[in-house]
Scaffold this motif. Sequence first.
Motif, mmCIF file in Angstrom:
data_model
loop_
_atom_site.group_PDB
_atom_site.id
_atom_site.type_symbol
_atom_site.label_atom_id
_atom_site.label_comp_id
_atom_site.label_asym_id
_atom_site.label_seq_id
_atom_site.Cartn_x
_atom_site.Cartn_y
_atom_site.Cartn_z
ATOM 1 N N ASP A 106 -35.893 -12.718 -40.836
ATOM 2 C CA ASP A 106 -34.933 -11.826 -41.132
ATOM 3 C C ASP A 106 -34.077 -11.398 -39.724
ATOM 4 O OD1 ASP A 106 -35.261 -12.214 -43.715
ATOM 5 O OD2 ASP A 106 -36.683 -10.595 -44.046
ATOM 6 N N LEU A 129 -42.353 -2.252 -40.138
ATOM 7 C CA LEU A 129 -42.122 -3.086 -41.349
ATOM 8 C C LEU A 129 -43.124 -2.519 -42.297
ATOM 9 C CD1 LEU A 129 -41.724 -6.681 -40.519
ATOM 10 C CD2 LEU A 129 -40.184 -5.029 -40.613
ATOM 11 N N ARG A 135 -42.623 -12.791 -45.973
ATOM 12 C CA ARG A 135 -42.151 -11.480 -45.801
ATOM 13 C C ARG A 135 -43.394 -10.595 -46.254
ATOM 14 N NH1 ARG A 135 -36.013 -11.523 -48.775
ATOM 15 N NH2 ARG A 135 -35.080 -12.170 -46.771
ATOM 16 N N HIS A 191 -40.267 -7.817 -45.015
ATOM 17 C CA HIS A 191 -39.227 -8.352 -44.258
ATOM 18 C C HIS A 191 -40.183 -9.372 -43.304
ATOM 19 C CE1 HIS A 191 -35.846 -5.174 -42.770
ATOM 20 N NE2 HIS A 191 -35.656 -6.154 -43.731
ATOM 21 N N VAL A 213 -31.489 -9.549 -46.296
ATOM 22 C CA VAL A 213 -32.493 -8.945 -45.591
ATOM 23 C C VAL A 213 -32.884 -7.577 -45.566
ATOM 24 C CG1 VAL A 213 -32.150 -10.986 -43.891
ATOM 25 C CG2 VAL A 213 -30.762 -8.741 -43.596
ATOM 26 N N PRO A 221 -34.251 -4.336 -47.224
ATOM 27 C CA PRO A 221 -35.545 -4.035 -48.099
ATOM 28 C C PRO A 221 -35.160 -3.515 -49.617
ATOM 29 C CG PRO A 221 -35.635 -2.975 -45.973
ATOM 30 C CD PRO A 221 -34.083 -3.326 -45.898
#
Length: 432
Positions: free
Chosen positions: A345, A397, A335, A341, A161, A163
């Motif tokens: 997650d 995000l 994602r 993400h 999870v 990045p």
Amino acid sequence: MRSAPPLRWAAVAVLATGCTLAASESAPVASSAWTSRAIPEARGEMRVGPDGTRTAVRYKGWTTRDFGAFRTYAYDDARPEPAVQKTAMPGGFAGDAKKGRALFLDRQKAPCTGCHLVPGDDVWPAGSVGPDLSTLGDRRLPDAYLYQQLWDPRVTFPATVMPPWGAQGIFTPEEIIHLVAYLQTLHGPPPPEKDADRNPFTRRRSAGFGDNLDPTNNPAVIRAEEAQALWNARGPKGKACADCHAGGSKTAMRGVATRYPRVVAEHGRVMSLEDFLGVHGEATTGRALPLESDANLDVTLLIKMASDGMPVAVDTASPAARAAIERGKATFYRRVGQRNHACADCHTPERGANKFLGGRWLADVTEGLTRHFPTWRTDRNEVWDMRKRFQWCMTPLGANMLAADAVEYAELELFLTTFDVGKPVTAPGIRH
């Protein structure tokens, strides 16, 4: 405008009778392009300056940065997930542990402490989604290995999870070298904790916010009560909600909210209660109830509270609903954004759920996430519905948000609501 996917199913069950707000449904028709009925700052639109610079139109205080380089939840966004990048640690840079620590705590970049605990009284609040790194240096991992994990950890851990910080351009190669230098300085034993709550692995969970239906405790309850005047007021067409829904809102709307979101045949798409009010209110009374407006939220609260204590009973069986739920599920696991993400997650028990992200406890989707919305946000002093919560998640995000009434969000909300089926409605909620 965004097109809703065509809906061509045989039939959808009648959800209620004798109430226009919960009208019977026949076979959904193929939807034409959907025009957002949300307030301007909730439409996910962009302004283009004379020099071609794009800035996002969002809520006051939210970033206006355009994240158009990164994929979104839009059904017509066919871009794939970013490719996994294996890389080598570049030469020519000298790692500076002090700079690395500053980057680790930088809230504009991450912060890494949102998921990882490291020593320092200034590390507050740290999260527990990722492992405790307080003694990582004792493991004597090669610099090149740590560099790769920061650049793109999917090379080693495909289901991570975390990045791909370097691959997505969040940290530069030089910054990652500084981070590696800092991580290598973390040796044990860690100093004794002065406050157990600094450590997310020993931190106490919040006891909650008290009775969410007590008007002395939850300001959103008062807003719902004040919406009664709007319910009774006639609009430009000379009609009021009360004219069609006899017996008062508590009686006429009893049970209605338990069936939303639902497929609405007339509009050929899934709609939440807020979505439907955005269309239905103006069509019947002449009064606009745009999504994310105070009027829409207040009437939604009034209707939701009429079903408090009743079990959520959204349609999960009809072909139309099943197809929409599957699309919503795909969105949940998709994602997006610069951080790459997915909702999953943070909100599935095998990933981030039931852990701390910074100081925020991540809720578990399997326990239900929707039945307390709209909810009073104590940190914002505002009422938020589920859609604004979706939009809020997009900006950290690094993804452009969709319109509040986008069909993608509606079907995601329907998927999430399936986990609340059988559980009692308890709106408005209270959340930080």
